[in-house]
Write an enzyme that holds these catalytic residues in place. Structure first.
Site, short mmCIF file in Angstrom:
data_model
loop_
_atom_site.label_atom_id
_atom_site.label_comp_id
_atom_site.label_asym_id
_atom_site.label_seq_id
_atom_site.Cartn_x
_atom_site.Cartn_y
_atom_site.Cartn_z
N ASP A 159 0.86 -1.17 0.00
CA ASP A 159 0.00 0.00 0.00
C ASP A 159 0.90 1.23 0.00
O ASP A 159 2.09 1.13 0.30
CB ASP A 159 -0.90 0.00 1.26
CG ASP A 159 -1.89 1.16 1.25
OD1 ASP A 159 -2.23 1.66 0.16
OD2 ASP A 159 -2.32 1.58 2.34
N TYR A 178 -0.24 8.30 -3.29
CA TYR A 178 -0.07 7.96 -4.71
C TYR A 178 -1.10 8.70 -5.58
O TYR A 178 -0.88 8.90 -6.77
CB TYR A 178 -0.26 6.45 -4.93
CG TYR A 178 0.93 5.59 -4.59
CD1 TYR A 178 2.12 6.12 -4.10
CD2 TYR A 178 0.87 4.21 -4.80
CE1 TYR A 178 3.20 5.30 -3.79
CE2 TYR A 178 1.94 3.38 -4.51
CZ TYR A 178 3.10 3.93 -4.01
OH TYR A 178 4.17 3.12 -3.73
N GLY A 179 -2.24 9.08 -4.98
CA GLY A 179 -3.36 9.68 -5.71
C GLY A 179 -2.96 10.73 -6.75
O GLY A 179 -3.34 10.63 -7.91
N ASN A 227 -5.79 1.75 -3.95
CA ASN A 227 -6.61 2.05 -5.12
C ASN A 227 -5.79 2.58 -6.29
O ASN A 227 -5.94 2.14 -7.42
CB ASN A 227 -7.70 3.06 -4.76
CG ASN A 227 -8.90 2.39 -4.14
OD1 ASN A 227 -9.67 1.74 -4.84
ND2 ASN A 227 -9.04 2.50 -2.84
N GLU A 238 -7.20 8.33 10.50
CA GLU A 238 -5.77 8.39 10.86
C GLU A 238 -5.53 9.21 12.12
O GLU A 238 -4.58 8.96 12.85
CB GLU A 238 -4.94 8.93 9.69
CG GLU A 238 -4.84 7.93 8.55
CD GLU A 238 -3.69 8.19 7.60
OE1 GLU A 238 -2.92 9.15 7.80
OE2 GLU A 238 -3.56 7.40 6.63
N THR A 280 -9.40 1.63 1.91
CA THR A 280 -9.00 0.66 2.94
C THR A 280 -9.07 1.22 4.36
O THR A 280 -9.02 0.47 5.33
CB THR A 280 -7.57 0.14 2.67
OG1 THR A 280 -6.73 1.25 2.45
CG2 THR A 280 -7.55 -0.80 1.49
#
Lengths: 272, 272
Positions: free
Chosen positions: A17, A49-50, A81, A159, A192
């Site tokens: 991830d 990463y988006g 994703n 988070e 997730t």
């Protein structure tokens, strides 16, 4: 009897991830497949990463997959994703072991679960605007009506351990109200992080709606693959051996990891 | 027949060193035990260990051993003189797998090999001044005469690829002349770098002297342990999987590693 020992079932499950989110997948493996060893890689130094280009994300994912292979894995889960959207077929082509992405398992479960053909999808802005869930749902069933909502704050709420605050309830009600109005009977938790706020989502959506957790469906799919391919780890007394690696500093990961998994997590920083 | 699969023989060999020297041990494993998978850890960010306190070196070694255990190892080789001297019995106490140090195997071979009871030992200044080889030889045979010479330049000669230069010959002649004068019939190469200059040492010492390579003896001892304990990896077609980790930047390690092993080395940087 063949005197070759089949050590494949004893190999680990590799999970990658960009950060901590995939730990909900780890949690599901602990729950559904407690005898499997997990090797987790969180690319915390390069997350999120988006906003990155697909070819860059694919390159990062392949680097991580190469590292996971040094750890003797029998399955790779791309629990991210962006990394799934960036090149799942490509990773599959490169590997001679099964690869599970984060989108398909939830989509399959949702299409099976819906009775009224109205499915809601919630996820980060990147995931929702990519249209990946809609595309995968359409592949299975063109008649389903899909209602997608981007919920950018929810990752931050999870988070930062704010799930049980009144603000979190208000924000979640706000995000989910279009899905309630459209009377979806199934909601895909398309991120997730969301399994960590299932209770809150359940409270808002009510008891009758199916909540589909990607993490849960991924572990279920892994179990099916292992059963079908003879890769299920026997229950004999060989110790499981979980390993957590991150590309950034381990301390924050370890702290959030402990919250996600409910037990202490020791992580090693690996730099390629 | 017991239907528990014995996967122990398929586990890897863990080798730790402060730097690149232990790669000669890896090379011997490749040679003597080509079906064994190697996990190497070079603590390049904290080398050299020589000038450090014993308790600090012991702490470093235990950190590395803990990491090696995440890699499913069936044996740990402490391929570093300082780390061996700092706490071999202590590491053994902590682990339920065999641990081989860098000193004993060479000492045993030397005591067996000598005919005239005159053994030379060469090593770094730290190793020689520690008296570790002399102590271990005395434990096995109190009658042997031991002649030790510190050879500080030889490591630098090997690491900088200068073995085939005239200077290297001159320096080596200088270092070894006391051993020739004393007519030792056996020389322990008490540093893991030295197997890479065996030809030169052979040229200086002559054909009749036994040169004992720790690397060679360690691999031989590992083979004996594996045979005796049923841990020898079967020759069936399960791919070996070597892994190299360093605490510093991988580039220099990879470059020297390629020279030591004669093939490309990919190393990952791990930070605890």
């Amino acid at each position: 009897m063949n005197n070759e020992t089949n050590i494949e079932p004893y190999k680990a499950v590799g999970i990658l991830d960009s950060g901590v989110g995939g730990l909900t997948v780890v949690r599901e493996f602990f729950h559904q497949l407690p005898y499997e060893s997990i090797v987790y890689f969180g690319d915390t130094a390069r997350m999120p990463y988006g906003p990155r280009q697909h070819d860059e994300v694919r390159r990062f994912a392949l680097e991580i997959i190469e590292f996971l292979q040094t750890q003797e894995v029998k399955l790779v889960v791309v629990a991210c994703n962006s990394a799934t959207a960036a090149g799942l077929p490509y990773y599959r082509e490169q590997l001679d072991i099964p690869v599970i992405g984060v989108i398909e398992p939830g989509v399959r479960a949702a299409v099976e679960a819906t009775q009224n053909g109205r499915i809601g999808v919630i996820g980060t802005t990147g995931t929702i605007s990519s249209g990946a869930y809609e595309r995968d749902i359409r592949k299975l069933d063109t008649s389903v009506q899909i209602f997608s909502v981007a919920c950018p704050l929810l990752v931050l709420i999870v988070e930062n351990n704010l799930v049980k605050t009144p603000e979190a309830l208000r924000v979640t009600e706000e995000y989910l109200s279009p899905l309630k109005e459209e009377e979806v009977d199934t909601v895909i938790l398309g991120c997730t992080h969301y399994p960590l706020m299932t209770d809150l989502i359940r409270e808002v959506m009510g008891d009758k709606v199916n909540l589909i957790s990607s993490a849960e469906e991924i572990a279920r799919e892994a179990k099916e693959i292992f059963t079908f391919e003879g890769l299920l780890r026997p229950l004999n007394p060989v110790k499981v051996n979980h390993r957590f690696f991150v590309s950034g500093k381990p301390s924050i990961f370890e702290e959030i990891g402990q919250r996600f998994l409910g037990k202490p997590v020791k992580a090693y920083q690996v730099i390629f």
